[in-house]
Scaffold this motif. Structure first.
Motif, PDB file in Angstrom:
ATOM      1  N   ASP A  39       0.842  -1.200   0.000  1.00 47.59           N
ATOM      2  CA  ASP A  39       0.000   0.000   0.000  1.00 47.59           C
ATOM      3  C   ASP A  39       0.874   1.245   0.000  1.00 47.59           C
ATOM      4  N   ASN A  40       0.273   2.392  -0.338  1.00 46.39           N
ATOM      5  CA  ASN A  40       0.959   3.685  -0.353  1.00 46.39           C
ATOM      6  C   ASN A  40       2.149   3.699  -1.311  1.00 46.39           C
ATOM      7  N   ALA A  41       1.998   3.026  -2.437  1.00 47.08           N
ATOM      8  CA  ALA A  41       3.081   3.001  -3.414  1.00 47.08           C
ATOM      9  C   ALA A  41       3.281   4.359  -4.075  1.00 47.08           C
ATOM     10  N   MET A  42       2.260   5.221  -4.004  1.00 50.59           N
ATOM     11  CA  MET A  42       2.359   6.524  -4.636  1.00 50.59           C
ATOM     12  C   MET A  42       2.260   7.660  -3.613  1.00 50.59           C
ATOM     13  N   GLU A  43       1.286   7.575  -2.741  1.00 56.32           N
ATOM     14  CA  GLU A  43       1.030   8.648  -1.781  1.00 56.32           C
ATOM     15  C   GLU A  43       0.831   8.066  -0.387  1.00 56.32           C
ATOM     16  N   SER A  44       0.992   8.920   0.619  1.00 59.73           N
ATOM     17  CA  SER A  44       0.624   8.562   1.990  1.00 59.73           C
ATOM     18  C   SER A  44       0.520   9.795   2.864  1.00 59.73           C
ATOM     19  N   GLY A  45       0.869  10.955   2.291  1.00 57.83           N
ATOM     20  CA  GLY A  45       0.955  12.160   3.101  1.00 57.83           C
ATOM     21  C   GLY A  45       2.310  12.301   3.760  1.00 57.83           C
ATOM     22  N   ILE A  46       3.189  11.309   3.534  1.00 58.88           N
ATOM     23  CA  ILE A  46       4.523  11.341   4.131  1.00 58.88           C
ATOM     24  C   ILE A  46       5.583  11.444   3.047  1.00 58.88           C
ATOM     25  N   GLN A  47       5.577  10.494   2.124  1.00 58.33           N
ATOM     26  CA  GLN A  47       6.636  10.472   1.119  1.00 58.33           C
ATOM     27  C   GLN A  47       6.365  11.466  -0.009  1.00 58.33           C
ATOM     28  N   SER A  74       2.966  -4.696 -11.052  1.00 55.02           N
ATOM     29  CA  SER A  74       2.242  -3.579 -11.658  1.00 55.02           C
ATOM     30  C   SER A  74       1.756  -2.671 -10.532  1.00 55.02           C
ATOM     31  N   VAL A  75       1.753  -1.378 -10.788  1.00 47.78           N
ATOM     32  CA  VAL A  75       1.227  -0.418  -9.822  1.00 47.78           C
ATOM     33  C   VAL A  75      -0.169  -0.001 -10.259  1.00 47.78           C
ATOM     34  N   ILE A  76      -1.101  -0.079  -9.342  1.00 52.10           N
ATOM     35  CA  ILE A  76      -2.501   0.224  -9.630  1.00 52.10           C
ATOM     36  C   ILE A  76      -2.899   1.479  -8.857  1.00 52.10           C
ATOM     37  N   PRO A  77      -3.391   2.516  -9.541  1.00 49.44           N
ATOM     38  CA  PRO A  77      -3.727   3.775  -8.866  1.00 49.44           C
ATOM     39  C   PRO A  77      -5.087   3.740  -8.173  1.00 49.44           C
ATOM     40  N   LEU A  78      -5.229   2.852  -7.205  1.00 49.71           N
ATOM     41  CA  LEU A  78      -6.394   2.837  -6.324  1.00 49.71           C
ATOM     42  C   LEU A  78      -5.962   3.360  -4.966  1.00 49.71           C
ATOM     43  N   GLY A  79      -6.862   4.065  -4.288  1.00 46.85           N
ATOM     44  CA  GLY A  79      -6.498   4.611  -2.987  1.00 46.85           C
ATOM     45  C   GLY A  79      -5.314   5.538  -3.120  1.00 46.85           C
ATOM     46  N   GLU A  80      -4.229   5.176  -2.448  1.00 49.24           N
ATOM     47  CA  GLU A  80      -3.000   5.960  -2.537  1.00 49.24           C
ATOM     48  C   GLU A  80      -1.915   5.214  -3.305  1.00 49.24           C
ATOM     49  N   GLY A  81      -2.387   4.293  -4.154  1.00 54.00           N
ATOM     50  CA  GLY A  81      -1.485   3.529  -5.001  1.00 54.00           C
ATOM     51  C   GLY A  81      -1.083   2.221  -4.352  1.00 54.00           C
ATOM     52  N   ILE A  82      -1.263   1.111  -5.077  1.00 56.70           N
ATOM     53  CA  ILE A  82      -0.832  -0.184  -4.568  1.00 56.70           C
ATOM     54  C   ILE A  82       0.071  -0.845  -5.612  1.00 56.70           C
TER      55      ILE A  82
END
Length: 221
Positions: free
Chosen positions: A159-167, A207-215
Motif C-alpha cells: 500500500d501507499n506506493a504513490m502517496e501517503s501524506g509522508i513520502q 504492476s502499480v494500480i492507482p487505487l487509494g493511494e497507489g498499490i
C-alpha cells in the motif's frame, strides 16, 4: 477524493466498490473519526478479490491497525484459512480482534502484538498473500523478510506506493525513472527502493494500480 485519481475517475471507482457489511461500514466511520488512514473500500475490495483469485489460504500483514484490511481479506479465506495480523499498538490490535469477532472471522486470525519484522521470523511459509502497510522506510526490509515465504503464484501487495501524506511522490517517480534527486527523506527512499526491487526482480512480476493511494501488486513467479 483520491490523491492519485482525477475526480471523475475516483467517483466512478467509488461507485463500483462492492457492498460492505455493517461492521466494515462502522470501521470506515471509525477510521474517519480518529483520522486513521485505512486502505479504504476501493483498495479493500481489490484485496479481497486478489485473495480469491489466488485461492488464498494463508495471509500475512505487515501492519494491521484496527483490522480494516484484514477484515476484507478474511472474507475471502476458507473456513480453515489463516490471516496473521501484526500491530505494535495494543489498543488497535484489540479493536481488530473485536471487529473480526463480530464478523465471525476471529477463529481464522492470529493477532500478533509487536514488530512485524520480528513476528514474520516466527512463521514458516508459504503465504499466498502478503500485505505490506507498515512504516514506509521499512518496506524493503519487509520484502526481504518475507521473500522466501511467499508461495509461487502468490502475491505481495504494498500500500501507499504513490502517496501517503509522508513520502514525496515526485521524487519517487524521479528515482524509478533513473534519476537521483537530492534531499530524499527515508520514507520516500523506502518506497522507491521497494518499487525498484520488485520491478527489477526476476522473482516477481509487478504492476502499480492507482487505487487509494497507489498499490504495487507483485506476482511471485
Amino acid at each position: 477524493m483520491s490523491d492519485v485519481l482525477p475526480e471523475q475517475t475516483d467517483r466512478f471507482v467509488r461507485a463500483m466498490v462492492p457492498e460492505r457489511d455493517d461492521v466494515l461500514v462502522e470501521m470506515e466511520r471509525h477510521g474517519e473519526e480518529i483520522g486513521f488512514p485505512t486502505v479504504g473500500p476501493a483498495v479493500g475490495g481489490f484485496l479481497r478479490l486478489a485473495a480469491r483469485m489466488v485461492g488464498a489460504e494463508r495471509i500475512f500483514e505487515f501492519g494491521s491497525g484496527f483490522g480494516y484490511s484484514a477484515y476484507w481479506f478474511a472474507e475471502a479465506l476458507p473456513a480453515d484459512g489463516e490471516i496473521v495480523l501484526t500491530e505494535h499498538d495494543e489498543d488497535e490490535l484489540q479493536q481488530a480482534r473485536e471487529y473480526l469477532e463480530r464478523g465471525g472471522y476471529a477463529d481464522q486470525a492470529r493477532f500478533e502484538d509487536g514488530d512485524a519484522l520480528e513476528t514474520i521470523e516466527q512463521y514458516d511459509g508459504p503465504f499466498d498473500v502478503v500485505l505490506i502497510d507498515c512504516h514506509k522506510s521499512g518496506y524493503p526490509d519487509a520484502l526481504d523478510a518475507v521473500r522466501e515465504k511467499v508461495a509461487e503464484g502468490g502475491v505481495v501487495i504494498a500500500d501507499n506506493a504513490m502517496e501517503s501524506g509522508i513520502q514525496d511522490f515526485e521524487k519517487i517517480t524521479e528515482i524509478v525513472e533513473g534519476g537521483s534527486p537530492s534531499d530524499v527523506d527515508e520514507e520516500t527512499r523506502g518506497i522507491a527502493d521497494y518499487l525498484l526491487e520488485v520491478r527489477d526482480s526476476h522473482e516477481f512480476e509487478t504492476s502499480v494500480i492507482p487505487l487509494g493511494e497507489g498499490i504495487a501488486v507483485s506476482y511471485r513467479n
